[in-house]
Design an enzyme around this catalytic site. Structure first.
Site, PDB file in Angstrom:
ATOM      1  N   TYR A 125       0.567  -1.476   0.168  1.00 58.04           N
ATOM      2  CA  TYR A 125       0.163   0.008   0.432  1.00 58.04           C
ATOM      3  C   TYR A 125       0.772   0.969   0.173  1.00 58.04           C
ATOM      4  CZ  TYR A 125      -5.161   0.386   0.593  1.00 58.04           C
ATOM      5  OH  TYR A 125      -6.381   0.684   0.605  1.00 58.04           O
ATOM      6  N   ASP A 225      -5.462 -16.490   4.715  1.00 57.61           N
ATOM      7  CA  ASP A 225      -6.412 -17.121   3.560  1.00 57.61           C
ATOM      8  C   ASP A 225      -7.322 -17.939   4.795  1.00 57.61           C
ATOM      9  OD1 ASP A 225      -3.997 -18.031   4.095  1.00 57.61           O
ATOM     10  OD2 ASP A 225      -4.022 -19.420   2.471  1.00 57.61           O
ATOM     11  N   ASP A 249      -6.994  -3.872   4.576  1.00 59.12           N
ATOM     12  CA  ASP A 249      -7.417  -3.119   4.316  1.00 59.12           C
ATOM     13  C   ASP A 249      -9.286  -4.291   3.814  1.00 59.12           C
ATOM     14  OD1 ASP A 249      -8.765  -0.808   2.805  1.00 59.12           O
ATOM     15  OD2 ASP A 249      -8.018  -1.957   1.101  1.00 59.12           O
TER      16      ASP A 249
END
Ligand code: NAD
Length: 365
Positions: A125, A225, A249
């Site tokens: 990011y 995950d 995020d």
């Protein structure tokens, strides 16, 4: 004289109408705030040639506290995210997003009470990118191909993922300090350290070290995950989650989904020198100016801001009023109705008015 001066950034898209309602709700708590209104975003870009003029940053640096409504980021081309730039420029390294169920909000889940603590300044990011075909991208690819046994194709764009000891340490410490302050039981570090050993691996290693200094709080970790699946299946097993920027995020939106959607998910961006409060949701441009969207997430961000200022009773009053209006289900926006086309849904402003009326009732008790 007002007790506090707070920078208010109305934003763009649905931002200004929500900011207006939020400001009225906060003023109705009785806390005296002088609002230093600073515009930023798409409309400012057209007028001032930049979506984030220096005056905005200077105002936040001076006031140390800001409340911001959403700001649009053009996809693919155009200016870079003002939201990310604000966090980076002011080094607001901790993004704290409480995800709590409110009775009356339509959701598949009940009794969710999670807190996301997201690192805000580095990771993929960070915006360190090299565009395909440029001289710089070519040089970066050449350099990497020289030192890495794994080769990058020449027609690639490259985004860099830096994760440092410094930033990992301070974000994990922030998560544990938060857990201690708000009497939470467990902190879970989320990562993909099995694949990205030198970035996520470092984050996990640092998290384990920091955790040793907080023996009163349980610590564990999950691969991102697996974490996504577990949050959907067994959210009750988790409490405070600490994550690098990108996973933070994504899982923020997942957790917003657990509590009934973006309309009710507030957030805080906190650093050593200041704090900026904003919703998880964006500027939803298609609803701009329609007095239609839900102001709850920004109002609850305002409650977090009051709490940050030490105005705990006012923050609680505001949150209770929001919770009561939602529970009652009468004066709520379209997204809170079973049928999105329900004609009894009220507008942004009317929901704000109902929250203020409820707060007045609570104050008179
Ligand atoms: P979004 O959050 O703006 O909207 C997605 C959908 O969620 C909307 O179409 C709407 O159906 C719903 N929604 C969002 N806020 C709502 C509200 N208050 N009440 C009711 N429904 C609501 O996400 P997006 O469409 O991906 O992004 C739009 C713009 O916002 C983009 O330019 C994006 O970069 C920007 N953005 C800004 C911020 C920020 O200011 N911090 C955060 C996220 C996205």
């Amino acid at each position: 004289m007002a007790k506090y001066t707070v920078t208010l950034i109305p934003g763009d898209g649905i931002g200004p109408e929500i900011a207006d309602v939020t400001r009225k709700c906060i003023d109705a708590t009785g806390v005296q705030i002088d609002w230093d209104v600073q515009h930023a975003g798409v409309d400012v870009m057209a007028k001032e040639g930049t979506p984030l003029p220096d005056r905005v940053l200077e105002s936040i640096r001076k006031n140390k506290v800001a409340l911001k409504s959403p700001i649009t980021t053009p996809v693919g081309t155009g200016f870079r995210s003002v939201n990310v730039a604000l966090r980076k420029e002011l080094d607001l390294y901790a993004c704290v997003r409480p995800c709590k169920s409110y009775e009356g909000v339509r959701s598949r889940y009940k009794n969710i009470d999670l807190v996301i603590v997201r690192e805000n300044t580095e990771d993929l990011y960070a915006g360190i990118e090299f565009q395909k075909g440029t001289k710089e991208a070519g040089e970066v690819i050449e350099f990497i191909n020289k030192y890495s046994p794994k080769k990058i194709r020449p027609d690639s764009g490259v985004s860099i993922k830096p994760i440092s000891v410094f930033c990992s340490e301070r974000i994990v410490r922030h998560a544990f300090e938060y857990a201690r302050k708000y009497k939470r039981k467990k902190v879970t570090a989320v990562h993909k350290a099995n694949i990205m050993k030198f970035s996520d691996g470092l984050f996990l290693e640092v998290a384990r070290e920091v955790a040793k200094k907080y023996p009163d709080i349980e610590f564990d970790d999950r691969i991102v995950d697996n974490m996504s699946m577990q949050l959907v299946q067994m959210p009750e097993l988790y409490d405070v989650l600490v994550l690098p920027n990108l996973y933070g995020d994504i899982l923020s939106d997942l957790c917003a989904g657990l509590i009934g959607g973006l309309g009710v998910a507030p957030g805080a961006n906190i650093g050593e020198k200041g704090a900026l409060f904003e919703a998880t949701h964006g500027s939803a441009p298609k609803y701009k100016g329609l007095n239609k969207v839900n102001p709850t997430a920004v109002i609850l961000s305002g409650a977090l801001m009051l709490e940050h200022l030490g105005e705990t009773a006012a923050a609680q009053r505001l949150e209770n009023a929001v919770a009561d209006v939602i529970r009652e289900g009468k004066n709520v926006t379209y997204d809170m109705k079973a049928d999105k086309n329900d004609p009894t849904a009220v507008g942004t402003k009317e929901m704000g008015d109902a929250i203020i009326a409820r707060m007045t009732q609570l104050q008179q008790r």
